[in-house]
Motif scaffolding. Structure first.
Motif, PDB file in Angstrom:
ATOM      1  N   VAL A  66       0.817  -1.207   0.000  1.00 37.86           N
ATOM      2  CA  VAL A  66       0.000   0.000   0.000  1.00 37.86           C
ATOM      3  C   VAL A  66       0.858   1.268   0.000  1.00 37.86           C
ATOM      4  O   VAL A  66       0.419   2.312  -0.475  1.00 37.86           O
ATOM      5  N   CYS A  67       2.067   1.159   0.507  1.00 37.39           N
ATOM      6  CA  CYS A  67       2.939   2.328   0.607  1.00 37.39           C
ATOM      7  C   CYS A  67       3.231   2.891  -0.773  1.00 37.39           C
ATOM      8  O   CYS A  67       3.609   2.163  -1.678  1.00 37.39           O
ATOM      9  N   SER A  68       3.031   4.123  -0.942  1.00 32.92           N
ATOM     10  CA  SER A  68       3.249   4.923  -2.143  1.00 32.92           C
ATOM     11  C   SER A  68       2.246   4.653  -3.257  1.00 32.92           C
ATOM     12  O   SER A  68       2.309   5.299  -4.298  1.00 32.92           O
ATOM     13  N   ALA A  69       1.295   3.744  -3.069  1.00 33.70           N
ATOM     14  CA  ALA A  69       0.312   3.469  -4.126  1.00 33.70           C
ATOM     15  C   ALA A  69      -0.555   4.696  -4.403  1.00 33.70           C
ATOM     16  O   ALA A  69      -0.832   5.013  -5.562  1.00 33.70           O
ATOM     17  N   TYR A  70      -0.973   5.404  -3.352  1.00 33.76           N
ATOM     18  CA  TYR A  70      -1.777   6.604  -3.566  1.00 33.76           C
ATOM     19  C   TYR A  70      -0.973   7.640  -4.356  1.00 33.76           C
ATOM     20  O   TYR A  70      -1.460   8.212  -5.323  1.00 33.76           O
ATOM     21  N   GLU A  71       0.263   7.859  -3.934  1.00 31.53           N
ATOM     22  CA  GLU A  71       1.108   8.846  -4.608  1.00 31.53           C
ATOM     23  C   GLU A  71       1.377   8.442  -6.054  1.00 31.53           C
ATOM     24  O   GLU A  71       1.412   9.283  -6.954  1.00 31.53           O
ATOM     25  N   GLU A  90      -6.835   1.663  -6.896  1.00 29.75           N
ATOM     26  CA  GLU A  90      -7.543   0.442  -6.477  1.00 29.75           C
ATOM     27  C   GLU A  90      -6.639  -0.423  -5.598  1.00 29.75           C
ATOM     28  O   GLU A  90      -7.099  -0.985  -4.600  1.00 29.75           O
ATOM     29  N   ARG A  91      -5.365  -0.535  -5.958  1.00 33.37           N
ATOM     30  CA  ARG A  91      -4.414  -1.288  -5.128  1.00 33.37           C
ATOM     31  C   ARG A  91      -4.342  -0.662  -3.741  1.00 33.37           C
ATOM     32  O   ARG A  91      -4.349  -1.344  -2.721  1.00 33.37           O
ATOM     33  N   PHE A  92      -4.287   0.653  -3.704  1.00 28.38           N
ATOM     34  CA  PHE A  92      -4.263   1.364  -2.428  1.00 28.38           C
ATOM     35  C   PHE A  92      -5.520   1.060  -1.617  1.00 28.38           C
ATOM     36  O   PHE A  92      -5.452   0.750  -0.431  1.00 28.38           O
ATOM     37  N   GLU A  93      -6.666   1.125  -2.260  1.00 28.78           N
ATOM     38  CA  GLU A  93      -7.932   0.916  -1.567  1.00 28.78           C
ATOM     39  C   GLU A  93      -8.153  -0.536  -1.154  1.00 28.78           C
ATOM     40  O   GLU A  93      -8.830  -0.790  -0.179  1.00 28.78           O
ATOM     41  N   ASN A  94      -7.608  -1.470  -1.898  1.00 28.56           N
ATOM     42  CA  ASN A  94      -7.888  -2.884  -1.653  1.00 28.56           C
ATOM     43  C   ASN A  94      -6.829  -3.595  -0.829  1.00 28.56           C
ATOM     44  O   ASN A  94      -6.961  -4.781  -0.568  1.00 28.56           O
ATOM     45  N   THR A  95      -5.784  -2.897  -0.434  1.00 26.14           N
ATOM     46  CA  THR A  95      -4.745  -3.503   0.384  1.00 26.14           C
ATOM     47  C   THR A  95      -5.110  -3.304   1.845  1.00 26.14           C
ATOM     48  O   THR A  95      -5.328  -2.179   2.279  1.00 26.14           O
ATOM     49  N   THR A  96      -5.196  -4.391   2.565  1.00 25.35           N
ATOM     50  CA  THR A  96      -5.483  -4.283   3.991  1.00 25.35           C
ATOM     51  C   THR A  96      -4.218  -4.613   4.761  1.00 25.35           C
ATOM     52  O   THR A  96      -3.507  -5.558   4.445  1.00 25.35           O
ATOM     53  N   MET A  97      -3.951  -3.794   5.726  1.00 20.33           N
ATOM     54  CA  MET A  97      -2.791  -3.994   6.585  1.00 20.33           C
ATOM     55  C   MET A  97      -3.233  -3.778   8.022  1.00 20.33           C
ATOM     56  O   MET A  97      -3.855  -2.770   8.332  1.00 20.33           O
ATOM     57  N   ALA A  98      -2.901  -4.715   8.859  1.00 19.13           N
ATOM     58  CA  ALA A  98      -3.273  -4.591  10.269  1.00 19.13           C
ATOM     59  C   ALA A  98      -2.633  -3.368  10.902  1.00 19.13           C
ATOM     60  O   ALA A  98      -3.205  -2.751  11.794  1.00 19.13           O
TER      61      ALA A  98
END
Length: 169
Positions: A66-71, A90-98
């Motif tokens: 998820v890191c840097s996907a939004y950017e 979509e990768r940013f939105e669909n990645t779940t991290m605890a």
């Protein structure tokens, strides 16, 4: 990165130069933040492909999905790579991290807004409506100065619903 984003490019470059002089290479190699900083400078200089490559290095260093996907999505949108921007958001939105940190969480409404815009430009009205709706749900109680964006999204939802009703089957 913040200095570059604020338009203080000379100061950002000076800080970058100082960082490269003072921080040992071994430490720099493992420093994810360096890629964000470099990307900010490259973007401010107008070198969007180089900035995108720097942001992709974030994953290479720490394998954070998820890191840097939004950017990356934001840069790809600026580069008129609509499909690639959608994929990044979509990768940013669909990645779940605890352990997702709060600074990443604040990008979720913005990613939904951007997805609404991008899907809308592609004529994918249902996907655009879903994204705008998520954005509105997240920001319906936002501060007053952000409410124009919420209203814009509501207006886009109405317009897209109207256009969907008119489309021939």
């Amino acid at each position: 990165m913040l200095k570059a984003m604020m338009g203080e490019l000379d100061e950002a470059k000076a800080l970058w130069s100082e960082y490269e002089k003072l921080v040992p290479e071994g430490v720099r190699r493992a420093d994810v933040g360096r890629w964000y900083a470099l990307a900010g400078i490259q973007e401010a200089e107008g070198d969007l492909p180089a900035a995108l490559e720097s942001l992709r290095n974030v994953y290479r260093v720490d394998h954070c999905g998820v890191c840097s996907a939004y950017e990356q999505g934001r840069l790809l949108e600026r580069m008129d790579s609509v499909d690639a921007a959608i994929e990044a958001f979509e990768r940013f939105e669909n990645t779940t991290m605890a352990a997702t940190v709060n600074f990443i969480l604040e990008y979720h409404p913005l990613a939904q807004f951007r997805l609404g815009e991008l899907y809308s430009t592609k004529g994918e009205n249902e996907a655009a409506i879903r994204a705008y709706t998520k954005f509105v749900e997240m920001w319906r109680e936002a501060d007053a100065d952000l409410q124009p964006q919420v209203q814009y999204a509501r207006d886009r939802i109405d317009a897209l619903l109207t256009a969907s009703v008119r489309e021939p089957e």
